[in-house]
Design a protein around this motif. Structure first.
Motif, short mmCIF file in Angstrom:
data_model
loop_
_atom_site.label_atom_id
_atom_site.label_comp_id
_atom_site.label_asym_id
_atom_site.label_seq_id
_atom_site.Cartn_x
_atom_site.Cartn_y
_atom_site.Cartn_z
N MET A 1 0.85 -1.19 0.00
CA MET A 1 0.00 0.00 0.00
C MET A 1 0.89 1.25 0.00
SD MET A 1 -2.75 1.77 0.04
CE MET A 1 -3.95 0.43 0.07
N ILE A 2 0.48 2.26 -0.75
CA ILE A 2 1.24 3.48 -0.84
C ILE A 2 1.26 4.22 0.50
CG2 ILE A 2 -0.74 4.89 -1.54
CD1 ILE A 2 1.18 6.38 -3.44
N SER A 3 2.40 4.83 0.81
CA SER A 3 2.54 5.71 1.96
C SER A 3 2.64 7.14 1.45
CB SER A 3 3.78 5.35 2.78
OG SER A 3 3.64 4.09 3.39
N LEU A 4 1.95 8.06 2.12
CA LEU A 4 1.92 9.45 1.70
C LEU A 4 2.16 10.37 2.89
CD1 LEU A 4 -1.23 9.35 -0.62
CD2 LEU A 4 1.14 9.66 -1.39
N VAL A 12 5.26 10.53 6.89
CA VAL A 12 4.86 9.66 5.79
C VAL A 12 4.35 8.36 6.40
CG1 VAL A 12 5.65 8.38 3.76
CG2 VAL A 12 6.54 10.69 4.21
N ALA A 13 3.12 8.02 6.08
CA ALA A 13 2.52 6.83 6.68
C ALA A 13 1.63 6.14 5.64
CB ALA A 13 1.69 7.21 7.91
N PRO A 14 1.40 4.83 5.80
CA PRO A 14 0.56 4.11 4.84
C PRO A 14 -0.83 4.73 4.74
CG PRO A 14 1.73 2.58 6.26
CD PRO A 14 1.95 3.94 6.85
N LEU A 15 -1.35 4.79 3.51
CA LEU A 15 -2.72 5.21 3.28
C LEU A 15 -3.61 4.00 3.52
CD1 LEU A 15 -4.71 7.40 2.21
CD2 LEU A 15 -4.36 6.42 -0.07
N MET A 346 7.15 4.39 -6.03
CA MET A 346 5.85 5.04 -6.01
C MET A 346 5.15 4.90 -4.66
SD MET A 346 5.44 6.52 -8.93
CE MET A 346 3.69 6.74 -9.27
N ASP A 347 5.34 3.76 -4.01
CA ASP A 347 4.73 3.56 -2.70
C ASP A 347 5.42 4.40 -1.62
OD1 ASP A 347 2.84 1.85 -3.69
OD2 ASP A 347 3.83 0.01 -3.01
N ASP A 348 6.61 4.87 -1.90
CA ASP A 348 7.34 5.71 -0.96
C ASP A 348 7.02 7.18 -1.23
OD1 ASP A 348 9.07 6.79 0.88
OD2 ASP A 348 10.88 6.41 -0.30
N ASP A 349 5.82 7.58 -0.83
CA ASP A 349 5.36 8.97 -0.96
C ASP A 349 5.41 9.47 -2.39
OD1 ASP A 349 4.31 11.34 0.07
OD2 ASP A 349 6.28 12.21 0.47
N LEU A 350 4.93 8.64 -3.30
CA LEU A 350 4.80 9.00 -4.72
C LEU A 350 6.12 9.56 -5.27
CD1 LEU A 350 2.31 8.80 -6.61
CD2 LEU A 350 2.04 11.26 -6.35
#
Length: 380
Positions: A1-4, A12-15, A346-350
């Protein structure tokens, strides 16, 4: 899951979606009174990339972005041009979507118009008045920011700190109880568009428009509220304040993209240093602008200049040349290692610039993502 990155927590934490497998997003759309400038373009492109990536990752995305079709700026333009505010809004909304189409930005799943929601805005304002969080004056209705304990959360400042620092405030509303209080309902002047309300004919304030539309379409506790960094305060803070005063759960994550700069200054209409997107695209491929935006991390400032656009165009030409060379090669399954490297970035804060070595443009090209994606975007 992406983190933002979350503007509230500064981490920065998982969405973590409210509903597994489904992401609900609200991104502030345009006030339709003039052409889109490069700040608008960057915001639209950043959240288009995020949306596309979530979809590519297999998630269901409900993307809502509003149209502000009643506002002081629309009324001012209509007066200058000697025609109705509604006509101005319709023309510039059409221009907005034409520009976004040229940039390859997907249309929202829903694009609520402020004028369609005035009755619900009046209802919300009435509830705030009944709760004692808002009050009526001779020129409208205002929210009392002192009624919101954590007002200033998105700005990471207390109310006292913001007022001491001289934050930008509209110099209107002589009966305001606190300089930070903001208009929920503005009584109309003669000849201005207006709607009925218990406090007199008028129109809603900008901040109320977005809170009503987002909660109506996405419900309480929706996953993500996005926009440019310039909207974090006061617009997004004032949206959030109304929801808090109502006792409603608002956005669970706040995501803001960085500024477009010109000569080290934020590009904006108020500073007069902005360039319209359409003017830029008279001489540049729209995909070059997208590539330039992708080359910077979405939270970092980016300079969009003739030099940076020329560099992006040269990079685009190299990518197109690569795509032409491989188009006739036998198809093959994507390289799993490179796909995982792409996902990791991409999963690392886009992380579209690919700050990690394995997230280079070459690795993304070889996955075939570039060749497939560019077929969808218009060329010049």
């Amino acid at each position: 899951m992406i983190s933002l990155y979350d503007t509230v927590t500064r981490t920065v934490a998982p969405l973590e979606p409210r509903e597994p497998g489904r992401v609900s997003m609200y991104v502030c759309g345009p006030t339709v009174y003039g052409p889109a400038h490069l700040g608008h373009a960057r915001m639209a492109l950043v959240f288009d990339v995020l949306r596309r990536y979530l979809l590519w990752s297999g998630l269901e995305v409900r993307f809502v972005s509003n149209i502000t079709d009643i506002d002081d700026k629309i009324i001012t333009r209509a007066t200058e041009e000697g025609r109705g505010a509604a006509a101005v809004a319709v023309d510039w909304e059409e221009a907005w979507y034409s520009t976004m189409s040229t940039l390859g930005v997907l249309r929202p799943d829903e694009d609520p118009h402020a004028t369609q929601y005035v009755d619900r805005m009046v209802e919300l304002i009435g509830r705030l008045v009944d709760l004692g969080a808002a009050y009526v004056t001779s020129d409208g209705v205002y929210l009392s920011v002192e009624s919101v304990d954590d007002y200033g959360l998105l700005a990471h400042q207390s109310l006292e700190e913001m007022l001491a620092g001289g934050s930008e405030r509209e110099l209107v509303g002589t009966e305001k109880r606190n300089p930070g209080d903001f208009a929920l309902w503005k009584l109309a002047k003669p000849t201005e568009p207006s709607w009925p309300s218990p406090w007199g004919d008028g129109r809603p304030g900008w901040h109320t428009e977005c809170v009503v539309m987002s909660l109506d379409l996405l419900g309480e506790g929706f996953d993500l509220h996005g926009g440019g960094a310039d909207l974090a305060f006061p617009h997004h803070e004032n949206e959030r304040a109304q929801a808090v005063a109502l006792g409603a759960q608002f956005a669970r994550r706040w995501v803001h993209n960085g500024f477009v700069e010109a000569g080290g200054e934020k590009m904006s209409k108020s500073l007069g240093n902005f360039t319209t997107v359409d003017r830029l695209l008279e001489t540049h491929d729209p995909r070059a602008l997208r590539l330039l935006v992708l080359q910077a991390h979405y939270r970092s400032p980016v300079e969009i200049t003739p030099t940076s656009m020329s560099s992006a165009q040269a990079a685009l030409d190299r990518l197109d040349a690569f795509a032409r060379r491989v188009v006739d090669l036998p198809s093959r399954e994507p390289d799993d290692d490179r796909l995982e490297a792409f996902r990791a970035c991409m999963d690392d804060d886009l992380d579209t610039p690919g700050r990690w070595p394995w997230c280079s443009a070459a690795s993304r090209m070889r996955t075939g993502l570039w060749a497939r994606a560019t077929r969808r975007w218009p060329r010049r």
